[in-house]
Design an enzyme around this catalytic site. Structure first.
Site, PDB file in Angstrom:
ATOM      1  N   CYS A 132     -21.027  24.900  11.208  1.00  0.00           N
ATOM      2  CA  CYS A 132     -20.743  23.755  10.334  1.00  0.00           C
ATOM      3  C   CYS A 132     -21.242  22.457  10.955  1.00  0.00           C
ATOM      4  CB  CYS A 132     -19.241  23.674  10.064  1.00  0.00           C
ATOM      5  SG  CYS A 132     -18.782  22.256   9.053  1.00  0.00           S
ATOM      6  N   CYS A 135     -18.970  19.424  10.508  1.00  0.00           N
ATOM      7  CA  CYS A 135     -17.829  19.412  11.426  1.00  0.00           C
ATOM      8  C   CYS A 135     -18.258  19.030  12.842  1.00  0.00           C
ATOM      9  CB  CYS A 135     -17.185  20.800  11.512  1.00  0.00           C
ATOM     10  SG  CYS A 135     -17.012  21.652   9.950  1.00  0.00           S
ATOM     11  N   ASP A 136     -19.345  19.615  13.312  1.00  0.00           N
ATOM     12  CA  ASP A 136     -19.649  19.548  14.747  1.00  0.00           C
ATOM     13  C   ASP A 136     -20.901  18.751  15.112  1.00  0.00           C
ATOM     14  OD1 ASP A 136     -17.431  21.167  15.198  1.00  0.00           O
ATOM     15  OD2 ASP A 136     -18.586  22.997  14.911  1.00  0.00           O
TER      16      ASP A 136
END
Ligand code: NDP
Length: 308
Positions: A132, A135-136
């Protein structure tokens, strides 16, 4: 006796639905799965979930949400649902041989990111390997990263990662993208993106964190290495819906279909929230948002039926 609401799944969608239905005195039963908490359990740092200014780890966030749901009386069963029958009321849900009945159901079984299946990929999950970019991605400022895949997700993630990384390598096993032309062109024309055609990852190297990939050319079998600090796997997701096949409407890739502006599925009294019905946003906060919607939909539906 039939429950008022059974929640299947315990990621942010399921636990938010539990908090809301518990506070509405519906005494929810949450069948949380054998591995509770969902995809956040394999996420190291969560910096974009509102309310945590310093960030929080995925497992810690899920622990807090579970405690919050428990505080208002949610009952939990730590097991997987093995079978359901939504053809008559009350609905039936089985965990092995044990049958549960409920007047309403909230499905929040999530989706599972597909991975390459390499031992080394598993070992470095959350330590450079991610599924993701939203997200990261921000953890990879001023370093080189790689994205595996040739679909729209890979194009989108690669383009997003150019905001942080000095260079983004797209590794695709064929010499043609599956992605839509507009998204593929955007990636192909980006000065920070380099595409490696006919390329597969055979090993992820790194002791504590990713630092190199071993690559194989799928056409001529030649081997090479690539120094990167992040590896984003973008080869698709699979919604966890196999037990609902034949009972609820799904789209062509297996996601549950919900009616616009609601969490109603094709069976009245069965609601769906989170990634199991969302292949677009896939964020913890959007899952929690739809979990709240499902709880309110269930509560109003039960009230209209004069149950609860
Ligand atoms: P897709 O199934 O479309 O693409 C998956 C990609 O991963 C393919 O290129 C495939 O290669 C590759 N792949 C699959 N398995 C492996 C493997 N084991 N090793 C290496 N490569 C592999 O998935 P997406 O997640 O990209 O998209 C899912 C759906 O969501 C699509 O309908 C897409 O259009 C949509 N979407 C739309 C977006 C938008 O419009 N903004 C953004 C993101 C997704 P190969 O091509 O060789 O099969």
């Amino acid at each position: 006796m039939a429950e008022k609401v059974i929640i299947i799944g315990s990621g942010p969608a399921g636990l938010t639905a539990a908090i809301y239905t518990a506070r509405a005195n519906l005494e929810p039963l949450c069948i949380e799965g054998e591995e509770p908490g969902g995809q956040l359990m394999i996420t190291s740092d969560v910096e974009n979930y509102p309310g945590f200014a310093e960030g929080i780890t995925g497992p810690a966030l899920m622990e807090i949400q579970r405690k919050q749901a428990e505080r208002f009386g949610t009952k939990f069963i730590t097991a997987n649902v093995t079978k359901v029958d939504f053809s008559s009321r009350p609905f039936k849900v089985w965990v092995g041989d044990k049958e549960y009945q409920s007047h309403s159901i909230i499905i929040s079984t999530g989706a599972t990111a597909k991975y390459l299946g390499l031992e080394s990929e598993k070992k470095l999950m959350g330590r450079g390997v991610s599924a993701c970019a939203t997200c990261d991605g921000a953890f990879f400022k001023n370093v080189e990263v790689a994205v595996v895949g040739g679909g729209d997700t890979a194009m989108e993630e690669a383009t997003f990662l150019t905001r942080f990384a000095t260079k983004v390598h797209i590794l695709h096993r064929r010499e043609e993208f599956r992605a839509s032309k507009i998204m593929a062109d955007r990636a192909l024309q980006h000065p920070k993106i380099q595409v490696h055609w006919n390329t597969e990852v055979v090993e992820v190297l790194g002791d504590k964190a990713v630092n190199q990939l071993k690559l194989n050319n799928t056409k001529d079998g030649s081997k090479s290495t690539l120094d990167v600090e992040g590896l984003f796997i973008a080869i698709g997701h699979k919604p966890n819906t196999s037990i609902f096949e034949g009972q609820l409407d799904m789209n062509e890739t297996g996601y549950l279909v919900t009616q616009p502006d609601s969490t109603y599925t094709s069976v009245e009294g069965v609601f769906a929230a989170g990634d199991v019905q969302d292949h677009v946003y896939r964020q913890a906060v959007t899952a929690a948002g739809t979990g709240c919607m499902a709880a309110i939909d269930a509560e109003r539906w039960l009230e209209a039926k004069e149950i609860g």
